[in-house]
Design an enzyme around this catalytic site. Structure first.
Site, PDB file in Angstrom:
ATOM      1  N   TYR A 107      57.424  14.143 -13.071  1.00 57.24           N
ATOM      2  CA  TYR A 107      58.183  13.013 -13.586  1.00 57.24           C
ATOM      3  C   TYR A 107      57.349  11.738 -13.432  1.00 57.24           C
ATOM      4  O   TYR A 107      57.093  11.282 -12.317  1.00 57.24           O
ATOM      5  CB  TYR A 107      59.501  12.843 -12.832  1.00 57.24           C
ATOM      6  CG  TYR A 107      60.577  13.862 -13.172  1.00 57.24           C
ATOM      7  CD1 TYR A 107      60.391  14.811 -14.171  1.00 57.24           C
ATOM      8  CD2 TYR A 107      61.789  13.859 -12.498  1.00 57.24           C
ATOM      9  CE1 TYR A 107      61.372  15.732 -14.478  1.00 57.24           C
ATOM     10  CE2 TYR A 107      62.784  14.776 -12.801  1.00 57.24           C
ATOM     11  CZ  TYR A 107      62.568  15.711 -13.790  1.00 57.24           C
ATOM     12  OH  TYR A 107      63.557  16.621 -14.082  1.00 57.24           O
ATOM     13  N   PHE A 131      70.791  17.262 -19.443  1.00 52.36           N
ATOM     14  CA  PHE A 131      71.285  16.795 -20.743  1.00 52.36           C
ATOM     15  C   PHE A 131      72.821  16.896 -20.761  1.00 52.36           C
ATOM     16  O   PHE A 131      73.403  17.532 -21.653  1.00 52.36           O
ATOM     17  CB  PHE A 131      70.683  17.595 -21.905  1.00 52.36           C
ATOM     18  CG  PHE A 131      69.182  17.618 -21.933  1.00 52.36           C
ATOM     19  CD1 PHE A 131      68.431  16.588 -21.400  1.00 52.36           C
ATOM     20  CD2 PHE A 131      68.501  18.691 -22.499  1.00 52.36           C
ATOM     21  CE1 PHE A 131      67.039  16.616 -21.423  1.00 52.36           C
ATOM     22  CE2 PHE A 131      67.123  18.733 -22.536  1.00 52.36           C
ATOM     23  CZ  PHE A 131      66.387  17.698 -21.996  1.00 52.36           C
ATOM     24  N   PRO A 132      73.511  16.307 -19.768  1.00 50.81           N
ATOM     25  CA  PRO A 132      74.957  16.499 -19.633  1.00 50.81           C
ATOM     26  C   PRO A 132      75.790  15.861 -20.735  1.00 50.81           C
ATOM     27  O   PRO A 132      76.986  16.136 -20.830  1.00 50.81           O
ATOM     28  CB  PRO A 132      75.261  15.847 -18.281  1.00 50.81           C
ATOM     29  CG  PRO A 132      74.205  14.798 -18.133  1.00 50.81           C
ATOM     30  CD  PRO A 132      72.972  15.415 -18.728  1.00 50.81           C
ATOM     31  N   LEU A 133      75.152  15.043 -21.554  1.00 51.57           N
ATOM     32  CA  LEU A 133      75.856  14.470 -22.701  1.00 51.57           C
ATOM     33  C   LEU A 133      75.309  15.008 -24.013  1.00 51.57           C
ATOM     34  O   LEU A 133      75.686  14.551 -25.091  1.00 51.57           O
ATOM     35  CB  LEU A 133      75.746  12.937 -22.679  1.00 51.57           C
ATOM     36  CG  LEU A 133      76.392  12.265 -21.464  1.00 51.57           C
ATOM     37  CD1 LEU A 133      76.124  10.769 -21.467  1.00 51.57           C
ATOM     38  CD2 LEU A 133      77.895  12.539 -21.419  1.00 51.57           C
ATOM     39  N   GLY A 134      74.406  16.009 -23.931  1.00 49.06           N
ATOM     40  CA  GLY A 134      73.783  16.541 -25.139  1.00 49.06           C
ATOM     41  C   GLY A 134      72.806  15.543 -25.730  1.00 49.06           C
ATOM     42  O   GLY A 134      72.434  14.540 -25.113  1.00 49.06           O
ATOM     43  N   GLY A 135      72.347  15.833 -26.942  1.00 41.45           N
ATOM     44  CA  GLY A 135      71.582  14.866 -27.705  1.00 41.45           C
ATOM     45  C   GLY A 135      70.252  14.440 -27.144  1.00 41.45           C
ATOM     46  O   GLY A 135      69.768  13.347 -27.435  1.00 41.45           O
ATOM     47  N   PRO A 156      66.204  15.084 -31.161  1.00 47.11           N
ATOM     48  CA  PRO A 156      66.794  15.007 -32.499  1.00 47.11           C
ATOM     49  C   PRO A 156      67.359  16.356 -32.925  1.00 47.11           C
ATOM     50  O   PRO A 156      66.767  17.400 -32.690  1.00 47.11           O
ATOM     51  CB  PRO A 156      65.601  14.596 -33.378  1.00 47.11           C
ATOM     52  CG  PRO A 156      64.680  13.881 -32.456  1.00 47.11           C
ATOM     53  CD  PRO A 156      64.812  14.582 -31.132  1.00 47.11           C
TER      54      PRO A 156
END
Length: 297
Positions: free
Chosen positions: A54, A209-213, A216
């Protein structure tokens, strides 16, 4: 009200932690990165997710500077990839046993500790991103052998998995797995069977990615009309609704949302205190799940 704490690696933690990936956005503003992580601890964060790759070591360096023994923060890191400066994707796989061992040593050095509390083996069998090819296609048993050896040596406290299938998790259970990190959100729930197995086995489910997206083409929870309607009715943000749904969905869910902004950090932490009535939860549950697979680059 959902429980605010859960068991993780033999201890009790607040269910909302912090993902250090976004610290790299503050690479040229180190003081802000330090202040942000210190603020996270002040807000109650007691588990932090990181990796040597990271920010090419920046996140671990900040963690080493900020966290003190008395903070009692569980630091969870990962191996299975390494920095690739100058590459089309600034990350390359490092799946071979000797690379996993080297990754553990790198994290020990950059975090300034002699034992890593939890290390996730990122397999990359599923979810968005890279896939192993050539000599990076390594048998799970060979990887678990080195991870358990490192645990026996005292360099690793506990072992987790990341980006794995149900079959891989089942095969790994005898090694003593404490957490699984897969891409998962309200709008991408194809790993429901893995989450269920984790719940049955007392394994923490830590969605990234707990909110997705994230890339692209992937669905975003915050784009859902139902999520926006619920957020407006409760006086919160769509992001908070997406995070809160995860906490309501299963008691073994732990969150590690990342941010480089202090106000956003506080909003993420507040998501743990959001309650849904039965009708609202049913409406959110009814949102269609879509695929979470997408390439990088």
């Amino acid at each position: 009200m959902t429980p605010l704490t859960a068991s993780f690696a033999g201890r009790t933690v607040l269910r909302v932690g912090y993902g250090a990936l976004q610290l790299e956005r503050l690479h040229d503003r180190r003081g802000e990165a330090v202040a942000l992580l210190r603020r996270a601890v002040e807000l109650g964060v007691d588990h932090v997710d990181t990796a040597e790759f990271y920010g090419f070591g920046f996140a671990n360096d900040v963690i080493r500077e900020v966290l003190r023994p008395e903070d009692d923060v569980l630091v969870v890191t990962k191996v299975g990839a390494e920095p690739h400066p100058g590459g089309r994707v600034p990350l390359r796989l490092a799946q071979r046993p000797e690379q996993l061992r080297a990754g553990v040593e790198d994290n020990l050095r950059s975090l300034g500790v002699d034992r890593l509390a939890v290390v996730n083996l990122r397999r990359l069998d599923t979810g968005p991103g890279l896939r192993p090819e050539g000599d990076q296609v390594v048998d799970l048993d060979d990887q678990l052998a080195v991870m358990t050896a490192l645990r026996d040596e005292g360099k690793v406290g506990a072992i987790g998995l990341s980006s794995v299938t149900l079959d891989v998790l089942r095969r790994a259970l005898p090694a003593g797995i404490v957490c699984v990190q897969n891409a998962y959100s309200l709008v991408s729930r194809e790993d429901e069977d893995i989450l269920g197995l984790c719940a049955a086995e007392g394994i923490a489910w830590v969605p990234f990615f707990p909110l997705g997206g994230a890339f692209p083409g992937l669905p975003k929870a915050t784009d859902e009309p139902t999520v926006r309607t619920v957020a407006e009715s409760l006086g919160v943000t769509p992001s908070q609704v997406g995070l809160a749904w995860l906490l309501h969905h299963s008691p073994n869910v732990l969150l590690i949302p990342g941010t480089a902004d202090a106000a956003h950090l506080e909003a993420n932490m507040a998501a743990g205190e959001i309650s849904f009535d039965a009708a609202t939860l049913a409406a959110l549950d009814a949102i269609k799940s879509r695929s979470n697979d997408a390439p990088i680059g």
